[in-house]
Design a protein around this motif. Structure first.
Motif, PDB file in Angstrom:
ATOM      1  N   VAL A 120      -6.694  14.072   1.430  1.00  0.00           N
ATOM      2  CA  VAL A 120      -7.002  13.304   2.638  1.00  0.00           C
ATOM      3  C   VAL A 120      -5.934  12.229   2.799  1.00  0.00           C
ATOM      4  O   VAL A 120      -5.589  11.547   1.822  1.00  0.00           O
ATOM      5  CB  VAL A 120      -8.384  12.631   2.554  1.00  0.00           C
ATOM      6  N   LEU A 121      -5.401  12.084   4.012  1.00  0.00           N
ATOM      7  CA  LEU A 121      -4.564  10.937   4.325  1.00  0.00           C
ATOM      8  C   LEU A 121      -5.400   9.961   5.145  1.00  0.00           C
ATOM      9  O   LEU A 121      -5.943  10.324   6.203  1.00  0.00           O
ATOM     10  CB  LEU A 121      -3.324  11.349   5.104  1.00  0.00           C
ATOM     11  N   ILE A 122      -5.511   8.731   4.659  1.00  0.00           N
ATOM     12  CA  ILE A 122      -6.143   7.656   5.415  1.00  0.00           C
ATOM     13  C   ILE A 122      -5.102   6.544   5.540  1.00  0.00           C
ATOM     14  O   ILE A 122      -4.614   6.031   4.527  1.00  0.00           O
ATOM     15  CB  ILE A 122      -7.411   7.119   4.715  1.00  0.00           C
ATOM     16  N   ASN A 123      -4.738   6.207   6.780  1.00  0.00           N
ATOM     17  CA  ASN A 123      -3.675   5.228   6.979  1.00  0.00           C
ATOM     18  C   ASN A 123      -4.185   3.817   6.669  1.00  0.00           C
ATOM     19  O   ASN A 123      -5.389   3.610   6.440  1.00  0.00           O
ATOM     20  CB  ASN A 123      -3.094   5.352   8.387  1.00  0.00           C
ATOM     21  N   PRO A 124      -3.298   2.825   6.620  1.00  0.00           N
ATOM     22  CA  PRO A 124      -3.736   1.468   6.256  1.00  0.00           C
ATOM     23  C   PRO A 124      -4.872   0.942   7.127  1.00  0.00           C
ATOM     24  O   PRO A 124      -5.800   0.284   6.629  1.00  0.00           O
ATOM     25  CB  PRO A 124      -2.463   0.638   6.422  1.00  0.00           C
ATOM     26  N   GLU A 125      -4.800   1.205   8.456  1.00  0.00           N
ATOM     27  CA  GLU A 125      -5.874   0.757   9.335  1.00  0.00           C
ATOM     28  C   GLU A 125      -7.196   1.421   8.966  1.00  0.00           C
ATOM     29  O   GLU A 125      -8.261   0.782   8.977  1.00  0.00           O
ATOM     30  CB  GLU A 125      -5.532   1.083  10.794  1.00  0.00           C
ATOM     31  N   GLY A 126      -7.130   2.707   8.611  1.00  0.00           N
ATOM     32  CA  GLY A 126      -8.336   3.414   8.214  1.00  0.00           C
ATOM     33  C   GLY A 126      -8.882   2.919   6.893  1.00  0.00           C
ATOM     34  O   GLY A 126     -10.102   2.748   6.719  1.00  0.00           O
ATOM     35  N   ARG A 127      -7.989   2.677   5.941  1.00  0.00           N
ATOM     36  CA  ARG A 127      -8.442   2.171   4.641  1.00  0.00           C
ATOM     37  C   ARG A 127      -9.083   0.801   4.788  1.00  0.00           C
ATOM     38  O   ARG A 127     -10.088   0.496   4.129  1.00  0.00           O
ATOM     39  CB  ARG A 127      -7.265   2.131   3.656  1.00  0.00           C
ATOM     40  N   ASP A 128      -8.530   0.000   5.696  1.00  0.00           N
ATOM     41  CA  ASP A 128      -9.121  -1.322   5.934  1.00  0.00           C
ATOM     42  C   ASP A 128     -10.522  -1.175   6.527  1.00  0.00           C
ATOM     43  O   ASP A 128     -11.452  -1.888   6.115  1.00  0.00           O
ATOM     44  CB  ASP A 128      -8.217  -2.121   6.878  1.00  0.00           C
ATOM     45  N   ARG A 129     -10.691  -0.251   7.472  1.00  0.00           N
ATOM     46  CA  ARG A 129     -12.009  -0.023   8.085  1.00  0.00           C
ATOM     47  C   ARG A 129     -13.032   0.438   7.043  1.00  0.00           C
ATOM     48  O   ARG A 129     -14.204   0.078   7.114  1.00  0.00           O
ATOM     49  CB  ARG A 129     -11.908   1.039   9.171  1.00  0.00           C
ATOM     50  N   LEU A 130     -12.574   1.247   6.111  1.00  0.00           N
ATOM     51  CA  LEU A 130     -13.483   1.806   5.104  1.00  0.00           C
ATOM     52  C   LEU A 130     -13.562   0.930   3.855  1.00  0.00           C
ATOM     53  O   LEU A 130     -14.191   1.338   2.864  1.00  0.00           O
ATOM     54  CB  LEU A 130     -13.033   3.222   4.729  1.00  0.00           C
ATOM     55  N   ASN A 131     -12.910  -0.227   3.928  1.00  0.00           N
ATOM     56  CA  ASN A 131     -12.937  -1.185   2.814  1.00  0.00           C
ATOM     57  C   ASN A 131     -12.395  -0.578   1.526  1.00  0.00           C
ATOM     58  O   ASN A 131     -12.934  -0.787   0.436  1.00  0.00           O
ATOM     59  CB  ASN A 131     -14.355  -1.721   2.602  1.00  0.00           C
ATOM     60  N   ILE A 132     -11.322   0.194   1.653  1.00  0.00           N
ATOM     61  CA  ILE A 132     -10.644   0.768   0.492  1.00  0.00           C
ATOM     62  C   ILE A 132      -9.445  -0.111   0.184  1.00  0.00           C
ATOM     63  O   ILE A 132      -8.385  -0.003   0.802  1.00  0.00           O
ATOM     64  CB  ILE A 132     -10.217   2.227   0.764  1.00  0.00           C
ATOM     65  N   LYS A 133      -9.618  -1.005  -0.764  1.00  0.00           N
ATOM     66  CA  LYS A 133      -8.562  -1.946  -1.127  1.00  0.00           C
ATOM     67  C   LYS A 133      -7.759  -1.469  -2.335  1.00  0.00           C
ATOM     68  O   LYS A 133      -6.586  -1.808  -2.480  1.00  0.00           O
ATOM     69  CB  LYS A 133      -9.170  -3.320  -1.442  1.00  0.00           C
ATOM     70  N   SER A 134      -8.421  -0.713  -3.188  1.00  0.00           N
ATOM     71  CA  SER A 134      -7.762  -0.211  -4.393  1.00  0.00           C
ATOM     72  C   SER A 134      -8.418   1.102  -4.786  1.00  0.00           C
ATOM     73  O   SER A 134      -9.397   1.545  -4.166  1.00  0.00           O
ATOM     74  CB  SER A 134      -7.895  -1.220  -5.539  1.00  0.00           C
ATOM     75  N   GLU A 135      -7.888   1.708  -5.822  1.00  0.00           N
ATOM     76  CA  GLU A 135      -8.412   3.004  -6.259  1.00  0.00           C
ATOM     77  C   GLU A 135      -9.859   2.915  -6.715  1.00  0.00           C
ATOM     78  O   GLU A 135     -10.585   3.906  -6.668  1.00  0.00           O
ATOM     79  CB  GLU A 135      -7.526   3.559  -7.377  1.00  0.00           C
ATOM     80  N   THR A 136     -10.283   1.745  -7.143  1.00  0.00           N
ATOM     81  CA  THR A 136     -11.681   1.586  -7.581  1.00  0.00           C
ATOM     82  C   THR A 136     -12.657   1.717  -6.416  1.00  0.00           C
ATOM     83  O   THR A 136     -13.864   1.916  -6.647  1.00  0.00           O
ATOM     84  CB  THR A 136     -11.881   0.223  -8.263  1.00  0.00           C
ATOM     85  N   ASP A 137     -12.165   1.626  -5.185  1.00  0.00           N
ATOM     86  CA  ASP A 137     -13.036   1.758  -4.016  1.00  0.00           C
ATOM     87  C   ASP A 137     -13.199   3.213  -3.572  1.00  0.00           C
ATOM     88  O   ASP A 137     -13.937   3.487  -2.608  1.00  0.00           O
ATOM     89  CB  ASP A 137     -12.479   0.943  -2.845  1.00  0.00           C
ATOM     90  N   LEU A 138     -12.496   4.122  -4.248  1.00  0.00           N
ATOM     91  CA  LEU A 138     -12.597   5.538  -3.910  1.00  0.00           C
ATOM     92  C   LEU A 138     -13.792   6.162  -4.625  1.00  0.00           C
ATOM     93  O   LEU A 138     -14.240   5.674  -5.663  1.00  0.00           O
ATOM     94  CB  LEU A 138     -11.317   6.268  -4.319  1.00  0.00           C
TER      95      LEU A 138
END
Length: 546
Positions: free
Chosen positions: A158-176
Motif C-alpha cells: 500500500v502507498l499512503i502519501n504524507p497527507e494520507g498518513r497524517d489523516r490516519l495518524n500514522i506517525k511511525s511504524e508503531t502506528d501500523l
C-alpha cells in the motif's frame, strides 16, 4: 446447424432475428432466431419460422448477423464491495503506463473536493505498465494536488502519501497494524510504500472513510452497469473483508427500487474472529437459505468461514474443530458454503473437515465450493468430486503468474489451474474474476486467459492439455457458474423455458482470434427479457426500470 423450432403458443414479446444464437443446449445447436415471452425463451429456430410468432405488439430486433450468447455469470466476484466503493475510487484497469495511471489520478484530483481521498483499491499490477514498476511517492505527489492518497497493490503493498498518513495518524511504524512495515530503499529511506500480509493491508484499508449513502448507491449503480456492458447478467458474491452488514444497504435500495441490471446471489462473511458461529446464527435467524427473488437472493456463507482456517496453511486441531462446528451448523441449516483456499499443499485440512461433516449430513445437495486453489492436484479434485463440492476458478494468475512461478516452479504453472482435468472428472466448475482488489472485472479477459494462458505481459503459462475449447470455457462461465447459484435449470443456456438472460456481442466469440476475445463487449444485454444495457446500434433499446 440451426436449432429446431419450438412452437410458441402465444405471440412473442420480443423476436431476435438474423443472428447467430449460441444456445449451449445438449447438442450445441446454433439458431438464427430466438423468441421471448414473459421474460423467458419461448423458441429458437430460423428467422423465417419465428417471424410467424410475431403479433401486433412484438418487438423485432434484427441482429444483422451478430452472435448472441447466454448471459455470463461471474461465480466469484466482490461486486457488492466494489459497487459500494466505486464512486470514491480511481481505476487503473487497462492503463498501459505509469504515466497513464498518474493521469487518471490527476483527473480524479482535479474533480474532487478539497478534502477527498484518492483511492486505488486494486485491480492493477506493475506488469501491465510499460515500465514494469510501481509509481513512486514523488510521482504521486506531482499529480495529487495535496489530496490524501491510498494505493493498494493486491494484499501485499500500500502507498499512503504524507497527507494520507497524517489523516490516519500514522506517525511511525508503531502506528501500523501488526505485520506491516515501511518499505525502505537501498539507502534505508522510506519509499512511501507499506508492506505486509493480507490482514495488515485489510486493516489499513479499513481505516479509510466510507462513502456517503448517496455515493454508495450511485457507485453500486455505476459498477453494476459496467458489468452489464461486459454481457454479465449475474454475479455470485462471496462477501469479503472491509464489507460490513450495513454496507449492503445500497444494493438493497436498488433492489427495492427494481433498478438492479443483473441477478445478484450473495453470501455473508464472518466479520469477527472467534465469534463466527455466533454471528452467522444471528445474521441468518430471519434469513433462511434462498431468501429473496430472482434478482437478489441469499446463498449461504463464505468466503471466510472461520478466521483460523482463512489463509492458514497449518491450521491446528482447535482451528479445524471451530471450522467443523460452523460447517456442521451450516449443513444442518441447508446453507450453501464457499471457502477461500489458495494452496493444494494444505487443502487436505479443509477436505478432512468436509468429509467429517459429510459422514453426518450429506453435503452434495448444498452446492458447497472451494474458491481459487489454482494448483489443485488430481487427488484433491477427486476428493471434491466424491463430496459433490464444486470449484470456483478465477483468472488471478493473469496478473500474478510471475510470482506464482517463482514460488512453485514452471512445472506447476503448466497445469495451473487444471481446467481440463476438472472438466474430465465432471467436477462442477464456475468461471470468475475475484475482482476488484486482485483482478479486473472483465469476463472476456478471463475467457481469453482460459483459452491461451497468457498473462497481462504475455508470459506463456498453462500447457495445451489444460486449455479448454471455446465452447467449454463459455459453458464454465454460463451454465457452470449457474450451478453454484442453484440456477442451472433456469439460466446459462438459451432454450425454451430458460430465463431470457443474454448478450449480443460486438464480435463473434467463436471465430475472432483468441487474442481479440478480451476486446469483446456487449452491444445489448438482456436480463429476464428486459434490455438492461444497449450500445451502438442498440443504444436506443435500453429499458428503464423493470
Amino acid at each position: 446447424m440451426l436449432g429446431a423450432v419450438s412452437a410458441c403458443a402465444n405471440p412473442a414479446d420480443i423476436l431476435f432475428l438474423n443472428g447467430k444464437i449460441v444456445t449451449l443446449d445438449a447438442t450445441s445447436d446454433v439458431a438464427e432466431a430466438l423468441a421471448i415471452e414473459a421474460g423467458r425463451v419461448s423458441a429458437t429456430g430460423s428467422s423465417e419460422e419465428l417471424r410467424k410468432s410475431a403479433g401486433p405488439a412484438t418487438r423485432i430486433i434484427d441482429l444483422g448477423g451478430r452472435t448472441v450468447i447466454p448471459g455470463l455469470i461471474d461465480s466469484h466476484i466482490h461486486a457488492i464491495r466494489a459497487g459500494f466503493r466505486h464512486a470514491t475510487e480511481v481505476s487503473w484497469e487497462g492503463a498501459r503506463s505509469v504515466g497513464e495511471a498518474l493521469g487518471r489520478l490527476k483527473s480524479a484530483a482535479d474533480g474532487a473536493g478539497p478534502d477527498a481521498w484518492l483511492i486505488v483499491a486494486g485491480g492493477w499490477t506493475p506488469r501491465q505498465f510499460d515500465e514494469n514498476r510501481r509509481p513512486t511517492e514523488a510521482e504521486i505527489a506531482s499529480v495529487s494536488s495535496g489530496h490524501p492518497v491510498y494505493i493498494q497493490l493486491f494484499y501485499g503493498y500500500v502507498l499512503i502519501n504524507p497527507e494520507g498518513r497524517d489523516r490516519l495518524n500514522i506517525k511511525s511504524e508503531t502506528d501500523l497494524p501488526a505485520g506491516a512495515k515501511f518499505e525502505r530503499n537501498r539507502e534505508n529511506e522510506t519509499t512511501g510504500w507499506i508492506t505486509g500480509g493480507g490482514p495488515a493491508i485489510t486493516s489499513l484499508y479499513g481505516r479509510l472513510p466510507k462513502p456517503s449513502a448517496q455515493e454508495a448507491v450511485e457507485g453500486t449503480r455505476a459498477f453494476l452497469r459496467e458489468l452489464s456492458s461486459f454481457g454479465l447478467t449475474g454475479v455470485i458474491d462471496p462477501g469479503g473483508h472491509n464489507l460490513a452488514p450495513d454496507d449492503y444497504a445500497a444494493l438493497f435500495q436498488l433492489w427495492r427500487a427494481h433498478e438492479l441490471p443483473l441477478r445478484v446471489v450473495y453470501s455473508i462473511f464472518a466479520p469477527r474472529p472467534g465469534k463466527e458461529l455466533e454471528d452467522f446464527q444471528a445474521f441468518t435467524q430471519f434469513l433462511p437459505m434462498g431468501t429473496g427473488d430472482g434478482w437478489l437472493r441469499f446463498n449461504g456463507i463464505g468466503e471466510c468461514i472461520t478466521w483460523g482456517m482463512y489463509n492458514n496453511d497449518t491450521p491446528g486441531d482447535a482451528d479445524k474443530e471451530a471450522f467443523y462446528r460452523v460447517a456442521r451448523w451450516a449443513a444442518d441449516q441447508g446453507l450453501t458454503l464457499t471457502v477461500h483456499w489458495n494452496n493444494d499443499r494444505s487443502v487436505h485440512h479443509l477436505l478432512d473437515v468436509f468429509e467429517r461433516v459429510n459422514r453426518e449430513v450429506p453435503i452434495a445437495p448444498l452446492r458447497w465450493s472451494i474458491a481459487h486453489l489454482h494448483d489443485a492436484s488430481d487427488a484433491s479434485l477427486q476428493r471434491m468430486k466424491a463430496l459433490g463440492v464444486g470449484w470456483l476458478m478465477q483468472d488471478g494468475l493473469y496478473f500474478a503468474a510471475t510470482s506464482y512461478i517463482a514460488e512453485r516452479g514452471e512445472a506447476q504453472m503448466q497445469r495451473s489451474p487444471p481446467i481440463v482435468s476438472a472438466l474430465r472428472l465432471g467436477l462442477p466448475l464456475g468461471g470468475g474474476t475475484d475482482a476488484n482488489r486482485v483482478m479486473i472485472e472483465n469476463p472476456f479477459v478471463s475467457l481469453r486467459w482460459m483459452l491461451d494462458g497468457l498473462t497481462v505481459d504475455g508470459v506463456e503459462t498453462r500447457e495445451k492439455s489444460e486449455i479448454p475449447s471455446r465452447e467449454q470455457a463459455l459453458r464454465i462461465y454460463t451454465e457452470g457458474s449457474a450451478w453454484f447459484a442453484h440456477d442451472e435449470n433456469q439460466r446459462g443456456r438459451l432454450m425454451p423455458g430458460m430465463f431470457a438472460d443474454l448478450a449480443v456481442l460486438s464480435d463473434d466469440y467463436f471465430t475472432v482470434p483468441i487474442s481479440d476475445i478480451a476486446k469483446i463487449k456487449s452491444l445489448l444485454t438482456m436480463v429476464d427479457g428486459r434490455i438492461v444495457y444497449g450500445a451502438g446500434p442498440f443504444s436506443a433499446l435500453e429499458s428503464g426500470r423493470r
